[in-house]
Write a protein that holds these residues in place. Structure first.
Motif, PDB file in Angstrom:
ATOM      1  N   PHE A   1      -9.840  10.421   1.184  1.00  0.00           N
ATOM      2  CA  PHE A   1     -11.080   9.893   1.910  1.00  0.00           C
ATOM      3  C   PHE A   1     -11.974  11.327   1.842  1.00  0.00           C
ATOM      4  O   PHE A   1     -11.640  12.345   1.619  1.00  0.00           O
TER       5      PHE A   1
ATOM      6  N   VAL B   1      -5.810   5.610   9.821  1.00  0.00           N
ATOM      7  CA  VAL B   1      -5.206   6.402   8.474  1.00  0.00           C
ATOM      8  C   VAL B   1      -3.590   6.212   8.409  1.00  0.00           C
ATOM      9  O   VAL B   1      -3.205   5.609   7.399  1.00  0.00           O
ATOM     10  N   LEU B   2      -2.965   6.122   9.494  1.00  0.00           N
ATOM     11  CA  LEU B   2      -1.488   5.760   9.493  1.00  0.00           C
ATOM     12  C   LEU B   2      -1.261   4.235   9.028  1.00  0.00           C
ATOM     13  O   LEU B   2      -0.385   3.968   8.187  1.00  0.00           O
ATOM     14  N   LYS B   3      -2.184   3.309   9.330  1.00  0.00           N
ATOM     15  CA  LYS B   3      -2.183   1.904   8.879  1.00  0.00           C
ATOM     16  C   LYS B   3      -2.377   2.048   7.264  1.00  0.00           C
ATOM     17  O   LYS B   3      -1.615   1.280   6.512  1.00  0.00           O
TER      18      LYS B   3
ATOM     19  N   LEU C   1      -1.684   4.297   5.380  1.00  0.00           N
ATOM     20  CA  LEU C   1      -0.600   4.688   4.640  1.00  0.00           C
ATOM     21  C   LEU C   1       0.614   3.750   4.648  1.00  0.00           C
ATOM     22  O   LEU C   1       1.634   4.098   3.812  1.00  0.00           O
TER      23      LEU C   1
ATOM     24  N   PHE D   1      -4.282   7.619  -1.096  1.00  0.00           N
ATOM     25  CA  PHE D   1      -5.614   7.483  -0.614  1.00  0.00           C
ATOM     26  C   PHE D   1      -6.164   8.832  -0.311  1.00  0.00           C
ATOM     27  O   PHE D   1      -5.627   9.784   0.081  1.00  0.00           O
TER      28      PHE D   1
ATOM     29  N   ARG E   1       0.728  -1.249  -0.095  1.00  0.00           N
ATOM     30  CA  ARG E   1       0.200  -0.230  -0.103  1.00  0.00           C
ATOM     31  C   ARG E   1       0.806   1.409  -0.345  1.00  0.00           C
ATOM     32  O   ARG E   1       0.703   2.117  -0.756  1.00  0.00           O
TER      33      ARG E   1
ATOM     34  N   LEU F   1       8.137   6.344   5.159  1.00  0.00           N
ATOM     35  CA  LEU F   1       8.248   4.918   4.984  1.00  0.00           C
ATOM     36  C   LEU F   1       9.003   4.460   3.942  1.00  0.00           C
ATOM     37  O   LEU F   1       9.407   3.406   3.644  1.00  0.00           O
TER      38      LEU F   1
END
Ligand SMILES: Nc1ncnc2c1ncn2[C@@H]1O[C@H](COP(=O)(O)OP(=O)(O)OP(=O)(O)O)[C@@H](O)[C@H]1O
Ligand SMILES: [Mg+2]
Lengths: 249, 385
Positions: free
Chosen positions: A108, B291-293, B295, A106, A100, A129
């Motif tokens: 929302f 939300v963090l997960k 991402l 994303f 992901r 990340l």
């Protein structure tokens, strides 16, 4: 970065004609106590790269569920979701997480920005990340904020921004990692008419000028008109599909 | 942007809640440090005891005396380097509230056995020369405003009458662990008076202090001393000074145990409080964790984020508590100096207070972290927080 992305768009050159997203015989149900609620019953579709598709349909028809499955934040009961050559329904939690981060942006309905972080920091978040240095991250963040037209509010906190402005920040966050697909669940659902139009313009720009693949869910007929292709979902199956004539835009 | 900055910002999201929790932790650590110091103060006599001193007392009870005639016989036991003696006086200075221990001692030798009491040479000489002379610890001298040369009047209880002593010296301790609240005068002065008024009680001492050459011989020498007086009218019990002091403490052990338990209970209370705060905080942020997960952040990140915040609050409170315990201990020591002549915050106590705070911070963060990482993304995002 990891195996998941290594398995990613490897043979894309050879498979140029293959669709980017392939959904095969997708089933999904939720359990609520003893009751089983069937949401999707055998959905099939394929989406080529740089496409802009939208799912419409009545409330509860399973649009969000389908989008979540394609975005890898939920798991199907049965069926395959192949994105850029990877069947994401087979990935474990940790690999899916990395997948992901690398492949999905994303957007929302309620923006979902982190309230204690500035616009800049919210956009920087997914880059933490990656292995990018602080300097490189800054370059990417500023570029994304520029594209979405919110650079002048970079150091504002979400609470200091209007809905439309927050959604621009959220879109910057979605594109900053240059993901393979952008998913958006009712991105204009919480906005006034003008702000909504601006956000839709922005999505069209991302698709047309930057070649981003966008998968969106919406209730808003105006939003549906702006996509290249529309899928109509009803009671967990694809009832209809058609292409929009976008020459007017 | 980095994790620490994010944690710090989260911590200050609810300023009042965070401040109150930090304050709660500070109070708990403060209470913990004071309680542990009370426990340590209780054992101060044990701690200060010397391994090369033995105490010989009446085998039946400390309240029964021993004849002074034992002195020479003990001195002859092999391994004994020196012997001296003392007797509990138990008088009252002005009124009952002014408690400090008074000992009638062998003026010529007793203090030689206690090198931890530092007395200027001249003062010691002056004390030895004056039958009615006395020596007081710095703490009580300061408390009652005594100067060398002053006359100190003490009303006897065990030995009736009014006793006048002339202050000839003031001693201070070699370190912070030395009791500076004792009061010494000539055993000879007491004894002569007893010979006139209560001859049966004369020529007796409360205990003998035996200095030994070799610490490893303590048990053997004790046994030999006690063997000398077996089957006599006053049998003896000889033990190390530490064991002797421990005997006093064990009489009040239940209180010590209670204080120890309370010190753990207060830690337990703050654990519950902080756990509740963190659970509440994490619940409110369920959507954000989703939300963090989404991402791509994984469990480890959520653990660091939540436990980091919990630790931040706990350690800040802990440090504040430790800082506050210095003035608090001073006030405590001042008002309780008659009970606890030694009342020192030790590094060990402070460190264990901080460690307890850290542990509480860590534990309080675990449950909400697990909950946050277990909740599925779809459920988290659907959460209205
Ligand atoms: N996590 C869940 N647990 C249980 N049931 C769920 C869950 N998510 C969705 N559902 C149910 O599945 C059905 C489809 O939901 P979904 O959110 O996909 O619909 P939707 O088409 O997006 O509707 P809307 O237009 O109202 O957003 C609904 O009946 C919903 O109640
Ligand atoms: Mg929906």
């Amino acid at each position: 970065m990891d195996e998941a992305s290594a398995q990613g768009p490897i043979n894309r050159e050879e498979e140029k004609d293959d669709p980017l997203i392939i959904v095969k015989d997708l089933h999904k149900s939720y359990r609520r106590g003893a009751q089983k609620l069937t949401v999707l019953t055998g959905v099939n579709l394929s989406i080529p790269e740089a496409q802009y598709v939208v799912f419409i349909g009545p409330s509860g028809s399973g649009k969000t569920t389908l989008l979540n499955l394609i975005a890898g934040i939920d798991k199907p009961d049965k069926g395959k979701i192949i994105i850029a050559g990877v069947d994401i329904s087979t990935l474990d939690e940790s690999r899916l997480s990395k997948w992901r981060a690398r492949h999905v942006g994303f957007i929302f309905q309620f923006y979902n920005l982190i309230p204690v972080l500035t616009a800049y920091e919210n956009v920087e978040l997914p880059l933490l990340l990656t292995h990018l240095s602080k300097k490189e991250r800054k370059k990417h963040v500023l570029a994304a904020l520029k594209v979405t037209g919110i650079l002048d509010r970079a150091f504002h906190f979400p609470a200091q921004l209007s809905g439309g402005q927050q959604q621009r920040v959220a879109i910057a966050r979605a594109i900053v990692t240059d993901p393979t697909i952008i998913v958006a669940d009712e991105p204009t659902g919480d906005l006034d008419k003008d702000s909504a139009a601006q956000i839709l313009d922005l999505l069209n720009y991302l698709n047309r000028e930057l070649g981003k693949t966008i998968v969106m869910v919406t209730h808003d007929p105006r939003a549906a008109k702006r996509a290249r292709k529309v899928y109509v979902l009803d009671k967990g199956i694809l009832r209809d599909q058609y292409e929009n004539d976008l020459s007017w835009t | 942007m980095n994790l620490l900055k994010y944690i710090a910002r989260n911590t200050f999201r609810h300023k009042l809640r965070t401040s109150l929790t930090v304050l709660g932790m500070a109070i708990v650590v403060l209470a913990y440090c004071l309680l542990r110091t009370v426990v340590a103060a209780w054992y101060a006599g044990v701690e200060a005891s010397s391994p090369n001193r033995l105490i010989t007392r009446n085998a039946v009870s400390l309240i029964f005396p021993l004849p002074i005639s034992y002195l020479n016989r003990i001195r002859e036991v092999p391994g004994v380097e020196a012997v001296s003696y003392g007797r509990w006086f138990g008088g009252i200075y002005i009124n009952e509230k002014n408690f400090f221990p008074q000992f009638a001692i062998d003026a010529d030798h007793y203090l030689d056995l206690y090198p931890e009491f530092i007395i200027p040479e001249k003062q010691l000489e002056a004390f030895k020369k004056d039958r009615r002379g006395c020596i007081a610890g710095r703490l009580i001298a300061r408390k009652y405003g005594w100067k060398v040369g002053d006359t100190i009047t003490i009303r006897g209880t065990i030995f009736p009458g009014t006793w006048d002593f002339i202050l000839r010296g003031i001693y201070h301790g070699i370190d912070r662990g030395t009791d500076e609240s004792q009061f010494f005068f000539h055993w000879d002065y007491l004894n002569e008076s007893l010979k006139k008024t209560m001859p049966i009680r004369a020529d007796h001492v409360g205990w003998f202090v035996v200095k030994i050459k070799d610490v490893s011989q303590a048990a053997e020498i004790s046994r030999k001393i006690d063997a000398l007086f077996q089957n006599s009218l006053a049998e003896t019990l000889t033990e190390t000074e530490k064991a002797f002091q421990m005997g006093f403490v064990s009489m009040t052990e239940a209180i010590v145990v209670a204080i120890k338990i309370i010190s753990y209970v207060v830690i337990g209370i703050i654990l519950v409080v902080l756990s509740n705060t963190m659970a509440m905080t994490a619940r409110e942020r369920t959507r954000e964790y989703g939300v963090l997960k989404t991402l791509g952040f994984q469990e480890g990140f959520l653990f660091k984020l939540i436990i980091g915040e919990s630790l931040f609050i706990a350690v800040t409170g802990g440090i504040l508590g430790i800082i506050l315990s210095f003035p608090a201990a001073r006030i405590f020591a001042k008002s309780l100096e008659t009970f606890f002549p030694i009342f020192n915050l030790s590094a060990k106590t402070l460190l264990s207070g901080l460690l307890a705070a850290t542990l509480v911070g860590f534990l309080s963060g675990i449950f909400p972290s697990i909950r946050a990482s277990r909740t599925s993304i779809v459920d988290s995002l659907g959460h209205v927080g």
